[in-house]
Enzyme design. Structure first.
Site, PDB file in Angstrom:
ATOM      1  CE1 TYR A   1      30.544  36.295  -3.181  1.00  0.00           C
ATOM      2  CE2 TYR A   1      28.324  35.415  -3.233  1.00  0.00           C
ATOM      3  CZ  TYR A   1      29.225  36.392  -3.575  1.00  0.00           C
ATOM      4  OH  TYR A   1      28.810  37.475  -4.310  1.00  0.00           O
TER       5      TYR A   1
ATOM      6  CG  ASP B   1      43.478  47.314  -8.288  1.00  0.00           C
ATOM      7  OD1 ASP B   1      43.910  46.218  -8.683  1.00  0.00           O
ATOM      8  OD2 ASP B   1      44.162  48.096  -7.605  1.00  0.00           O
TER       9      ASP B   1
ATOM     10  CE  LYS C   1      44.429  44.969  -4.345  1.00  0.00           C
ATOM     11  NZ  LYS C   1      44.568  46.152  -5.205  1.00  0.00           N
TER      12      LYS C   1
ATOM     13  CG  ASP D   1      28.419  39.115  -7.016  1.00  0.00           C
ATOM     14  OD1 ASP D   1      27.420  38.742  -7.650  1.00  0.00           O
ATOM     15  OD2 ASP D   1      28.388  39.998  -6.148  1.00  0.00           O
TER      16      ASP D   1
END
Ligand code: ATP
Length: 334
Positions: free
Chosen positions: A124, A204, A171, A228
């Protein structure tokens, strides 16, 4: 005691659900003088920004705000007012409690976790550019300072609420430097909280675990974009976007708003579920020190939702925004 707070009605269903929340706060006996300021798509047409200085300055002054959703155009158009506000006021922690409410139909029972989302950087950052025709770059910014402070916020929250575990979502197997730094910062902060277990989970796998065994989660800390996405997923676990409240916390100010967006499809129809914004207002009320009033609002919401006749369309019912708000106000008077 009379308090002052900023009120931003926002776009779409915002004005309806924010008005409902103001009614409920009033019915709970908390006296707030609301400073009403405009922000959103219409304001952009007039002022060239969807989050004008007047709105930001009001929040800087009152230090606390209730905000309706503000839509963000997809692809082009103006810069997100929500992101502008979070960055301008350095509202670095976005906190979203995901909890099943008794009496409300949802896929799972006994879900009770909190998403702590880093709110100022990551993908962002707004740093996007075209490198060559057909090639663009979008920069994910991760800093040690922001990662350490969001990690500390998560562990302090866990300690304050007597929670057992903080899970860092990442990740770092792929984004070895950016997510690697984030993860390392959470590990460093965790050492100061020996009574709280730190876990690590790849995003994930976390998404899969959330839809199969959501009861296992406690406090989850993650970067901006993961937060988000998993916030909406979390809302889906406990009754949908109409239910889940949220707060944006900084050192100076705090802004309370629902997880959901402006839902233009429902705007002006008296059909939107006001629960998420009413519960966000309850958090605001607790934040300014009126803890027992905040608890009474939460209880009144749960009592109203325990009766299916008060369910709005998103919950499978026929009640209007006003019907549900009336029921909550009635329960506050019980
Ligand atoms: P935005 O661009 O502001 O994010 P959006 O419509 O794309 O708006 P949301 O508003 O978050 O995204 O919600 C998606 C859908 O979920 C809405 O179209 C609406 O049908 C439903 N929804 C969201 N909030 C509510 C609510 N408070 N009450 C009922 N339905 C809701």
């Amino acid at each position: 005691m009379q308090y002052r707070a900023t009120l931003i009605p926002g776009d779409g269903i915002g004005p309806e659900v924010v008005d409902a929340a103001v009614r409920v706060v009033d019915a709970a006996g908390v006296r707030i003088e609301w400073e009403r300021v405009e922000a959103g798509a219409d304001v952009f047409l007039k002022h060239g920004t969807a989050m004008p200085d007047e709105a930001l300055n009001s929040i800087r002054k009152t230090r606390v705000a209730l905000k309706g959703p503000i839509g963000t155009p997809i692809g082009g158009g103006f810069k997100s007012a929500n992101v502008l506000m979070r960055q301008a006021l350095d509202l670095y922690a976005c906190v979203r409690p995901i909890r099943t409410l008794a009496g409300l139909p949802s896929r799972f029972q006994n879900v009770d976790f909190i998403i702590v989302r880093e709110n100022t950087e990551g993908l962002y950052s707004g740093l996007e550019h075209r490198v060559a025709p057909g090639v663009v770059e979008s920069l994910k910014v991760v800093t040690e300072v922001a990662s350490l402070r969001i990690a500390r916020y998560a562990f302090e929250l866990a300690r304050g609420q007597g929670r057992a575990t903080v899970t860092a979502i990442h990740k770092a197997n792929i984004m070895k430097l950016s997510d690697g730094l984030f993860l390392e910062c959470v590990r460093r902060v965790a050492r100061d909280y020996p009574e709280i277990a730190m876990k690590e989970m790849i995003i994930d796998n976390c998404a899969m675990q959330l839809v199969t065994k959501p009861e296992q989660f406690d406090v989850l800390v993650m970067d901006n974009l993961y937060g988000d996405i998993l916030s909406d997923l979390g809302a889906g676990l406990v009754g949908g976007l109409g239910i889940v409240p949220g707060s944006n916390i900084g050192l100076e100010c705090a802004v309370f708003e629902a997880v959901h967006g402006s839902a233009p499809d429902l705007a002006g129809k008296n059909k939107a579920n006001p629960t998420a914004v009413i519960r966000s207002a309850a958090q605001l009320v607790g934040h300014i020190g009126e803890r027992s009033a905040a608890e009474r609002i939460e209880k009144a919401v749960a009592a109203a939702l325990a009766d299916p006749r008060n369910h709005t369309g998103d919950l499978g019912g026929k009640a209007t925004t006003k019907d549900l708000t009336d029921a909550i106000v009635r329960h506050l008077a019980d």
